[in-house]
Design a protein around this motif. Structure first.
Motif, PDB file in Angstrom:
ATOM      1  N   SER A  49      10.451   6.553   2.809  1.00  0.00           N
ATOM      2  CA  SER A  49       9.420   5.454   2.515  1.00  0.00           C
ATOM      3  C   SER A  49       8.379   6.817   1.755  1.00  0.00           C
ATOM      4  O   SER A  49       7.747   6.094   1.279  1.00  0.00           O
ATOM      5  CB  SER A  49       9.157   4.186   3.226  1.00  0.00           C
ATOM      6  OG  SER A  49       9.415   4.374   4.459  1.00  0.00           O
ATOM      7  N   ILE A  76       6.623  -3.997  10.267  1.00  0.00           N
ATOM      8  CA  ILE A  76       6.548  -2.709  11.148  1.00  0.00           C
ATOM      9  C   ILE A  76       8.087  -2.907  11.743  1.00  0.00           C
ATOM     10  O   ILE A  76       8.819  -3.344  11.890  1.00  0.00           O
ATOM     11  CB  ILE A  76       5.318  -3.543  12.472  1.00  0.00           C
ATOM     12  CG1 ILE A  76       5.847  -5.033  13.335  1.00  0.00           C
ATOM     13  CG2 ILE A  76       4.182  -3.424  11.470  1.00  0.00           C
ATOM     14  CD1 ILE A  76       4.335  -5.610  14.157  1.00  0.00           C
ATOM     15  N   ALA A 111       0.447  -1.107   0.095  1.00  0.00           N
ATOM     16  CA  ALA A 111      -0.144   0.072   0.276  1.00  0.00           C
ATOM     17  C   ALA A 111       0.790   1.110  -0.039  1.00  0.00           C
ATOM     18  O   ALA A 111       0.337   2.318  -0.220  1.00  0.00           O
ATOM     19  CB  ALA A 111      -1.231   0.386   1.145  1.00  0.00           C
ATOM     20  N   ALA A 167      -4.946  -8.439   3.665  1.00  0.00           N
ATOM     21  CA  ALA A 167      -5.187  -9.438   4.810  1.00  0.00           C
ATOM     22  C   ALA A 167      -3.980  -9.231   5.924  1.00  0.00           C
ATOM     23  O   ALA A 167      -3.094  -7.884   4.825  1.00  0.00           O
ATOM     24  CB  ALA A 167      -4.355 -10.942   3.988  1.00  0.00           C
TER      25      ALA A 167
HETATM   26  N1  LIG Z   1      13.311   1.629   4.099  1.00  0.00           N
HETATM   27  C1  LIG Z   1      14.560   1.720   4.810  1.00  0.00           C
HETATM   28  O1  LIG Z   1      15.384   2.375   4.626  1.00  0.00           O
HETATM   29  C2  LIG Z   1      14.877   0.462   4.778  1.00  0.00           C
HETATM   30  C3  LIG Z   1      16.382   0.033   5.399  1.00  0.00           C
HETATM   31  C4  LIG Z   1      16.242  -1.604   4.863  1.00  0.00           C
HETATM   32  C5  LIG Z   1      15.261  -2.532   4.829  1.00  0.00           C
HETATM   33  N2  LIG Z   1      14.265  -1.873   4.306  1.00  0.00           N
HETATM   34  C6  LIG Z   1      13.044  -2.898   4.676  1.00  0.00           C
HETATM   35  O2  LIG Z   1      12.496  -2.172   3.631  1.00  0.00           O
HETATM   36  C7  LIG Z   1      10.841  -3.442   3.211  1.00  0.00           C
HETATM   37  C8  LIG Z   1       9.386  -2.095   3.178  1.00  0.00           C
HETATM   38  O3  LIG Z   1       9.925  -1.929   4.381  1.00  0.00           O
HETATM   39  P1  LIG Z   1       9.413   0.372   4.349  1.00  0.00           P
HETATM   40  O4  LIG Z   1      10.447   1.731   4.717  1.00  0.00           O
HETATM   41  O5  LIG Z   1       9.254   0.673   2.599  1.00  0.00           O
HETATM   42  O6  LIG Z   1       8.120   0.299   4.700  1.00  0.00           O
HETATM   43  P2  LIG Z   1       7.207   0.928   5.136  1.00  0.00           P
HETATM   44  O7  LIG Z   1       6.596   2.407   4.296  1.00  0.00           O
HETATM   45  O8  LIG Z   1       6.850   1.370   6.804  1.00  0.00           O
HETATM   46  O9  LIG Z   1       5.543   0.032   4.996  1.00  0.00           O
HETATM   47  C9  LIG Z   1       5.111  -1.211   5.215  1.00  0.00           C
HETATM   48  C10 LIG Z   1       4.130  -1.917   5.076  1.00  0.00           C
HETATM   49  O10 LIG Z   1       4.178  -2.959   5.562  1.00  0.00           O
HETATM   50  C11 LIG Z   1       2.733  -2.842   5.765  1.00  0.00           C
HETATM   51  N3  LIG Z   1       2.557  -3.850   7.108  1.00  0.00           N
HETATM   52  C12 LIG Z   1       3.006  -4.091   8.258  1.00  0.00           C
HETATM   53  N4  LIG Z   1       2.439  -4.637   9.072  1.00  0.00           N
HETATM   54  C13 LIG Z   1       1.695  -5.458   8.203  1.00  0.00           C
HETATM   55  C14 LIG Z   1       0.678  -6.984   9.050  1.00  0.00           C
HETATM   56  N5  LIG Z   1       0.845  -7.128   9.568  1.00  0.00           N
HETATM   57  N6  LIG Z   1       0.469  -7.379   7.552  1.00  0.00           N
HETATM   58  C15 LIG Z   1       0.455  -7.093   6.545  1.00  0.00           C
HETATM   59  N7  LIG Z   1       0.974  -6.012   5.907  1.00  0.00           N
HETATM   60  C16 LIG Z   1       1.690  -5.397   7.348  1.00  0.00           C
HETATM   61  C17 LIG Z   1       2.278  -1.639   6.200  1.00  0.00           C
HETATM   62  O11 LIG Z   1       1.160  -1.416   5.823  1.00  0.00           O
HETATM   63  P3  LIG Z   1      -0.236   0.104   6.475  1.00  0.00           P
HETATM   64  O12 LIG Z   1       0.249   0.492   4.916  1.00  0.00           O
HETATM   65  O13 LIG Z   1      -1.209  -0.898   6.766  1.00  0.00           O
HETATM   66  O14 LIG Z   1       0.758   0.576   7.352  1.00  0.00           O
HETATM   67  C18 LIG Z   1       3.371  -1.024   4.789  1.00  0.00           C
HETATM   68  O15 LIG Z   1       1.986  -1.119   3.871  1.00  0.00           O
HETATM   69  C19 LIG Z   1      10.752  -3.840   5.030  1.00  0.00           C
HETATM   70  O16 LIG Z   1      11.288  -5.172   4.747  1.00  0.00           O
HETATM   71  C20 LIG Z   1      11.900  -2.982   6.090  1.00  0.00           C
HETATM   72  O17 LIG Z   1      12.380  -3.478   6.271  1.00  0.00           O
HETATM   73  C21 LIG Z   1      13.420  -0.517   4.793  1.00  0.00           C
END
Ligand SMILES: NC(=O)c1ccc[n+]([C@@H]2O[C@H](COP(=O)([O-])OP(=O)(O)OC[C@H]3O[C@@H](n4cnc5c(N)ncnc54)[C@H](OP(=O)(O)O)[C@@H]3O)[C@@H](O)[C@H]2O)c1
Length: 232
Positions: free
Chosen positions: A190, A87, A11, A56
């Motif tokens: 993000s 999360i 999303a 889901a």
């Molecule tokens: N950002 C960084 O710099 C960074 C660095 C290293 C690794 N990562 C990894 O990259 C990936 C994406 O990160 P991001 O920063 O894009 O994350 P984000 O913006 O926080 O988005 C996380 C997404 O996961 C969904 N989510 C959370 N809990 C869930 C659940 N129980 N069931 C289904 N969906 C769920 C959230 O849904 P809602 O929209 O409903 O909240 C959101 O859409 C992650 O695995 C993160 O650990 C990110």
């Protein structure tokens, strides 16, 4: 590219960026989200019939089972599954004495066990696909070998646990021709703001370049965005 991928956490953030870019390159997407969003509705309108949205929660096995039932009925197979949902509850990164350790269990449920639930119910469809790729989006924060941090217990430990779960799965799935890739996507903003040098859209470009390259079963497994191996 006539393929069908499933992406969790689609999303917003990296999940939404990968969904958008893959749709533009011709891949059909099953998006697993906690709640529908305008961004996804907009993509559905632009890519008619090629984006399915499934509501889901990766911590709720019944909802994951139901999602894959729907995907099986609608699409019949999956070429790749990308476990991206996350999360992050470590907030202001308190040191141990001030940390609320009750966040650890919830973080593990979503970040470490969630991808296993998705794989458990998605495997029958992945076995029918051509690419046979399971991508678990992890982080350098899960690397024990490279660890320099002193805080963020819940997030870092959840990603190390995800790495171990991925390795167990790879041992199990290699004889079936299924590759498990554990990918650190780099550091990105993000939500469109923050201190990182790149956006989620820019991170997705690099990540997808790596994901879409041929991934031999005996090649590196835990990699950075450019595919370079990371120490476990
Ligand atoms: N950002 C960084 O710099 C960074 C660095 C290293 C690794 N990562 C990894 O990259 C990936 C994406 O990160 P991001 O920063 O894009 O994350 P984000 O913006 O926080 O988005 C996380 C997404 O996961 C969904 N989510 C959370 N809990 C869930 C659940 N129980 N069931 C289904 N969906 C769920 C959230 O849904 P809602 O929209 O409903 O909240 C959101 O859409 C992650 O695995 C993160 O650990 C990110």
């Amino acid at each position: 590219m006539d393929e069908q991928f499933l992406i969790t956490g689609a999303a917003r953030g990296l999940g939404l960026a990968m969904t958008r870019q893959l749709l533009e390159s011709g891949v059909r997407i099953s998006a697993l989200v906690r709640a529908e969003s305008d961004a996804l509705r907009d993509l559905q309108a632009r890519h008619e019939g090629r984006l399915d949205v499934h509501v889901a929660d990766v911590s709720d096995e019944a909802s994951i089972r139901q999602t894959f039932g729907e995907v099986a009925e609608r699409r019949g197979h999956l070429d790749a599954i990308i476990n991206n949902a996350v999360i992050y509850l470590d907030g202001s990164r308190p040191v141990l004495e001030e940390a609320d350790l009750s966040i650890c269990a919830r973080t593990f449920e979503v970040n470490s066990v969630g991808p296993l639930r998705v794989a458990k119910h998605g495997l029958p469809l992945l076995r029918k696909g051509k690419r046979k790729l399971l991508v678990n989006v992890s982080s350098e924060a899960g690397s024990i070998g490279d660890c320099r941090r002193t805080t963020e217990f819940a997030y870092c430990m959840s990603k190390s646990a995800l790495n171990m779960g991925s390795k167990l799965l790879q041992n199990y799935l290699a004889p079936q021709g299924i590759k498990v890739l554990v990918l650190h996507p780099g550091w990105f903003n993000s939500s469109g703001k923050g201190p990182a040098p790149i956006s989620a859209e820019q991170a997705a470009v690099k990540v997808l370049e790596t994901i879409l390259k041929p991934q031999p079963l005996d090649g590196p497994m835990y990699v950075d965005p450019s595919g370079k191996p990371l120490p476990w």
